[in-house]
Design an enzyme around this catalytic site. Sequence first.
Site, PDB file in Angstrom:
ATOM      1  N   GLU A   1       0.738  -1.196  -0.022  1.00 29.96           N
ATOM      2  CA  GLU A   1      -0.104  -0.203   0.033  1.00 29.96           C
ATOM      3  C   GLU A   1       0.864   1.370  -0.097  1.00 29.96           C
ATOM      4  O   GLU A   1       1.803   1.307   0.683  1.00 29.96           O
ATOM      5  CB  GLU A   1      -0.840   0.084   1.159  1.00 29.96           C
ATOM      6  CG  GLU A   1      -1.804   1.052   1.403  1.00 29.96           C
ATOM      7  CD  GLU A   1      -2.737   1.118   2.495  1.00 29.96           C
ATOM      8  OE1 GLU A   1      -2.848   0.104   3.447  1.00 29.96           O
ATOM      9  OE2 GLU A   1      -3.329   2.319   2.409  1.00 29.96           O
TER      10      GLU A   1
ATOM     11  N   ARG B   1       5.427 -12.693   9.549  1.00 35.40           N
ATOM     12  CA  ARG B   1       5.865 -11.538   9.373  1.00 35.40           C
ATOM     13  C   ARG B   1       7.101 -11.466  10.252  1.00 35.40           C
ATOM     14  O   ARG B   1       7.410 -12.071  11.088  1.00 35.40           O
ATOM     15  CB  ARG B   1       5.140 -10.291   9.574  1.00 35.40           C
ATOM     16  CG  ARG B   1       4.784 -10.047  11.029  1.00 35.40           C
ATOM     17  CD  ARG B   1       4.195  -8.734  11.200  1.00 35.40           C
ATOM     18  NE  ARG B   1       3.025  -8.426  10.463  1.00 35.40           N
ATOM     19  CZ  ARG B   1       2.941  -7.257   9.541  1.00 35.40           C
ATOM     20  NH1 ARG B   1       3.763  -6.345   9.582  1.00 35.40           N
ATOM     21  NH2 ARG B   1       2.096  -7.120   8.706  1.00 35.40           N
TER      22      ARG B   1
ATOM     23  N   LYS C   1       3.885   0.746   9.723  1.00 38.93           N
ATOM     24  CA  LYS C   1       4.074   1.927   9.039  1.00 38.93           C
ATOM     25  C   LYS C   1       3.601   2.985   9.774  1.00 38.93           C
ATOM     26  O   LYS C   1       3.857   4.156   9.556  1.00 38.93           O
ATOM     27  CB  LYS C   1       3.517   2.008   7.684  1.00 38.93           C
ATOM     28  CG  LYS C   1       4.394   1.121   6.756  1.00 38.93           C
ATOM     29  CD  LYS C   1       3.684   1.353   5.126  1.00 38.93           C
ATOM     30  CE  LYS C   1       2.951   0.382   4.911  1.00 38.93           C
ATOM     31  NZ  LYS C   1       2.574  -0.011   3.500  1.00 38.93           N
TER      32      LYS C   1
HETATM   33  P1  ATP Z   1       1.902  -2.135   8.199  1.00 37.60           P
HETATM   34  O1  ATP Z   1       1.077  -3.024   9.000  1.00 37.60           O
HETATM   35  O2  ATP Z   1       3.191  -1.963   8.797  1.00 37.60           O
HETATM   36  O3  ATP Z   1       0.955  -0.959   7.684  1.00 37.60           O
HETATM   37  P2  ATP Z   1       1.290  -3.432   5.935  1.00 37.60           P
HETATM   38  O4  ATP Z   1       1.271  -5.306   5.920  1.00 37.60           O
HETATM   39  O5  ATP Z   1      -0.041  -3.090   5.796  1.00 37.60           O
HETATM   40  O6  ATP Z   1       2.312  -2.847   7.000  1.00 37.60           O
HETATM   41  P3  ATP Z   1       1.557  -3.257   2.789  1.00 37.60           P
HETATM   42  O7  ATP Z   1       2.074  -2.271   2.239  1.00 37.60           O
HETATM   43  O8  ATP Z   1      -0.010  -3.869   2.930  1.00 37.60           O
HETATM   44  O9  ATP Z   1       2.063  -2.961   4.538  1.00 37.60           O
HETATM   45  O10 ATP Z   1       2.536  -4.689   2.842  1.00 37.60           O
HETATM   46  C1  ATP Z   1       2.924  -5.132   1.590  1.00 37.60           C
HETATM   47  C2  ATP Z   1       3.114  -6.592   1.746  1.00 37.60           C
HETATM   48  O11 ATP Z   1       4.262  -6.824   2.679  1.00 37.60           O
HETATM   49  C3  ATP Z   1       2.049  -7.546   2.517  1.00 37.60           C
HETATM   50  O12 ATP Z   1       1.931  -8.536   1.685  1.00 37.60           O
HETATM   51  C4  ATP Z   1       2.640  -7.704   3.751  1.00 37.60           C
HETATM   52  O13 ATP Z   1       1.984  -8.912   4.046  1.00 37.60           O
HETATM   53  C5  ATP Z   1       4.002  -7.842   3.607  1.00 37.60           C
HETATM   54  N1  ATP Z   1       4.675  -7.183   4.864  1.00 37.60           N
HETATM   55  C6  ATP Z   1       4.467  -6.192   5.530  1.00 37.60           C
HETATM   56  N2  ATP Z   1       5.030  -6.232   6.671  1.00 37.60           N
HETATM   57  C7  ATP Z   1       5.852  -7.232   6.693  1.00 37.60           C
HETATM   58  C8  ATP Z   1       6.702  -8.007   7.576  1.00 37.60           C
HETATM   59  N3  ATP Z   1       7.041  -7.335   8.621  1.00 37.60           N
HETATM   60  N4  ATP Z   1       7.296  -9.072   7.186  1.00 37.60           N
HETATM   61  C9  ATP Z   1       6.891  -9.511   6.128  1.00 37.60           C
HETATM   62  N5  ATP Z   1       5.974  -9.320   5.333  1.00 37.60           N
HETATM   63  C10 ATP Z   1       5.517  -8.133   5.645  1.00 37.60           C
HETATM   64 MG    MG Z   2      -1.497  -3.938   4.260  1.00 42.35          MG
END
Ligand code: ATP
Ligand code: MG
Length: 565
Positions: free
Chosen positions: A37, A264, A274
């Site tokens: 995102e 994760r 984020k």
């Molecule tokens: P946050 O929870 O920090 O806002 P998010 O998961 O919403 O992060 P996205 O931009 O939606 O952030 O993530 C893109 C991809 O990266 C998704 O498939 C998510 O599962 C993966 N991802 C995000 N954080 C991690 C992590 N700490 N370890 C592994 N994969 C991750």
């Molecule tokens: Mg997300």
Amino acid sequence: MNDEVAATAGNFIRHLIDSDIVANKNDGRVATRFPPEPNGYLHIGHAKSICLNFGIAADYQGTCNLRFDDTNPHKENIEYVESIQQDVRWLGYDWGDRLFYASDYFEQLYTAAVELVRAGKAYVCDLTAEQTREYRGTLTEPGTPSPYRDRSIEENFDLLARMRAGEFEDGARVLRARIDMASPNMNMRDPTLYRIRHGVIHHQTGEAWCIYPMYDFTHPISDALEGITHSICTLEFADHRPLYDWMLENTSVSCHPQQIEFSRLNLEYTVMSKRKLTELVEEGRVEGWDDPRMPTIAGLRRRGYTPESIRDFCTRIGVSKSENTVQMGVLENCIREDLNVKAPRRMGVIHPLKIVIGNYPQDQVEQLEVANHPQDESLGTRKIPFAAELYIDRNDFREEASKKFKRLVSGGEVRLRNAYVIRCDEVIKDAQGEIIELHCSYDPVTLGANPEGRKVKGVIHWVSVMHGIGAEVRLYDRLFSNPTPDAAKEDGDYKDYLNPDSLRTVTHCIVEPSLAEAQPGERFQFEREGYFCLDQDQQGSSKLVFNRTVTLRDSWAKIEQQQKV
Ligand code: ATP
Ligand code: MG
């Protein structure tokens, strides 16, 4: 890229893909995607997901799409869209012509919503957000059906069209799936599919839409439209999988990707959400998304990390379904090992103390030819000027010290790295008793040779006073002083654990003259000090600024050891 390592690193996802291929599922095709995102910069956790998705595509001759999950325009912007592409590319991955946006599918998503309405599987609901929460029930109690749940198909159809046309205010109505208000899985209790959002300009679609689809609706349909075979996401989406499957079963899509969850990445001494990273940037706790203390890809890059070291890290931590927290030392060791092999050696004095070698001809300069790397001849040599006046590091001198101090002491000898053995004959102090200069003598027969009849154990680095160039050195350390800043005290938050010493700026350092040619981002080992890179953000500044990437040894290991005792 280190493909040998990536290819041999088996994990449960690869095993599953292997059996899909054996069964000729998806005609043996493998298609993954990385769906960020654009509401922040990518961090090291995203790197895990990037390496996993792009790595699988590469190893199975498949494809990996970069898809922006851009359904939440008020938090997203084009700066993030651009930084994400830059970071994925920098990590070494290429999506070719497969760059997509969920917003590319807004029209198709709307068609899918209409399809659900016509089938009686979605309805427009007028409950307020708060009422919706109340009606939803709890983990132990079923929900209560919304009074709008049994609206006629015609009425729903009409209201949805008018939602799209902009007739209703934000929050006045939503479109919901009509699934099961009594489901033990809360995600299945008539989840929201669309909400109204006026007055935001979407970075891709501008003002074309005032209703925006929710993630749980958008994601499966986007995956299916792109022909994704394995939709890999993090564990918190496991409970959403029935909903993912429901969407695909109840809309006319031509394929049914499989959602697979993995745990994760959590990393000690940092935060990864984020929301929190945005907070650190917006509150000025750090200097921006690319502050070298941030766990962002941009921060790590500016700190001096290589893409290879980050990919190596992602291979080492592996992929599984169990929650765990990786030690910061693992990441630091990856860059240490990479730079140990790659980084040319240089000399830089961080806390200069002048020494004058009395018996060295005062106007002589010797250009000493020195190897750039102790093991790798291919890195070549360079010339270092040696003269009567030199800087050594203040920390490498003590007037008196125990035998353990293998550096320079009053009346003692030490080897100057790549040069001669010197002895400290006299300590010069100012009126306050502060040491301002050392008077030394050198032994002319010790260039590349051991002194006769005695052992000199210590070796210290130095730079010629006349030739050295001034530099600023930023000594970075971990951003948090607690390994789990997220596990905050009851009445505090993670910011209470910010490490006050995460950045020490030393402004009057002296580095060897060859560093005048260093390029922004170029990495070096400053002998005996650590790995440094020339800051990339050098525009308009004539001053050299070096960022410390990592120390030569893990100084935190000792601290942690002490804390355990
Ligand atoms: P946050 O929870 O920090 O806002 P998010 O998961 O919403 O992060 P996205 O931009 O939606 O952030 O993530 C893109 C991809 O990266 C998704 O498939 C998510 O599962 C993966 N991802 C995000 N954080 C991690 C992590 N700490 N370890 C592994 N994969 C991750
Ligand atoms: Mg997300």
